[in-house]
Design a protein around this motif. Structure first.
Motif, PDB file in Angstrom:
ATOM      1  N   ARG A  84      -0.730  51.476  48.648  1.00 51.51           N
ATOM      2  CA  ARG A  84      -1.479  52.080  47.977  1.00 51.51           C
ATOM      3  C   ARG A  84      -2.354  51.013  46.940  1.00 51.51           C
ATOM      4  NH1 ARG A  84       2.468  55.796  47.570  1.00 51.51           N
ATOM      5  NH2 ARG A  84       2.549  55.558  45.369  1.00 51.51           N
ATOM      6  N   HIS A  85      -1.525  50.418  46.410  1.00 54.14           N
ATOM      7  CA  HIS A  85      -2.466  49.470  45.367  1.00 54.14           C
ATOM      8  C   HIS A  85      -3.016  48.330  45.890  1.00 54.14           C
ATOM      9  CE1 HIS A  85       0.448  51.603  42.633  1.00 54.14           C
ATOM     10  NE2 HIS A  85      -0.501  51.366  41.822  1.00 54.14           N
ATOM     11  N   MET A  86      -2.511  47.835  47.347  1.00 54.15           N
ATOM     12  CA  MET A  86      -3.033  46.720  47.840  1.00 54.15           C
ATOM     13  C   MET A  86      -4.202  47.054  48.643  1.00 54.15           C
ATOM     14  SD  MET A  86      -1.801  43.853  46.961  1.00 54.15           S
ATOM     15  CE  MET A  86      -2.249  42.604  48.133  1.00 54.15           C
ATOM     16  N   LYS A  87      -4.549  48.299  48.782  1.00 48.16           N
ATOM     17  CA  LYS A  87      -5.541  48.958  49.887  1.00 48.16           C
ATOM     18  C   LYS A  87      -6.962  48.315  49.711  1.00 48.16           C
ATOM     19  CE  LYS A  87      -7.190  52.839  48.994  1.00 48.16           C
ATOM     20  NZ  LYS A  87      -8.170  54.003  48.847  1.00 48.16           N
ATOM     21  N   ASP A  88      -7.421  48.108  48.375  1.00 51.33           N
ATOM     22  CA  ASP A  88      -8.672  47.793  48.094  1.00 51.33           C
ATOM     23  C   ASP A  88      -8.787  46.220  47.531  1.00 51.33           C
ATOM     24  OD1 ASP A  88      -9.856  50.065  48.626  1.00 51.33           O
ATOM     25  OD2 ASP A  88      -9.368  50.861  46.745  1.00 51.33           O
ATOM     26  N   ALA A  89      -7.630  45.337  47.539  1.00 51.14           N
ATOM     27  CA  ALA A  89      -7.351  44.131  47.066  1.00 51.14           C
ATOM     28  C   ALA A  89      -8.569  43.233  47.699  1.00 51.14           C
ATOM     29  CB  ALA A  89      -6.155  43.720  47.041  1.00 51.14           C
TER      30      ALA A  89
END
Length: 105
Positions: free
Chosen positions: A53-58
């Motif tokens: 979830r946290h890396m989705k938009d990285a």
């Protein structure tokens, strides 16, 4: 048998591989186009982990091959035998990331 994170087809995404690339342009290509997307997508589309979830938009934002090479070299020189060093480095990098947008870095 345990399923390794880095299979034969993506060993080039390992730190131990790309940290030794002498040509900064090639290091940039490997990290930006292969290692970062691989790490960002760990767990695949079905992953519902906090990591996914946290890396989705990285986004990989290091635009200068020389800067990437310098950062990789500096990080590699840090003694990582002490696990607290890794945590300290992680927290330091997070603090820099949170101020990067406001400071234009």
């Amino acid at each position: 048998m345990e399923n390794p994170i880095f299979g034969d087809n993506n060993k080039h995404a390992r730190w131990s591989y790309f940290k030794n690339i002498a040509d900064a342009e090639e290091m940039m290509r490997v990290v930006r186009d292969e290692a970062f997307p691989f790490i960002k997508n760990l767990g695949g589309e079905a992953a519902k982990s906090a990591y996914a979830r946290h890396m989705k938009d990285a986004m990989f934002l290091i635009a200068n091959p020389g800067l990437l090479s310098n950062v990789v070299s500096q990080i590699d020189s840090i003694p990582m035998e002490d696990r607290d060093t890794k945590g300290d480095l992680y927290e330091y990098m997070l603090s820099k990331l949170t101020t990067a947008g406001t400071n234009g870095q």
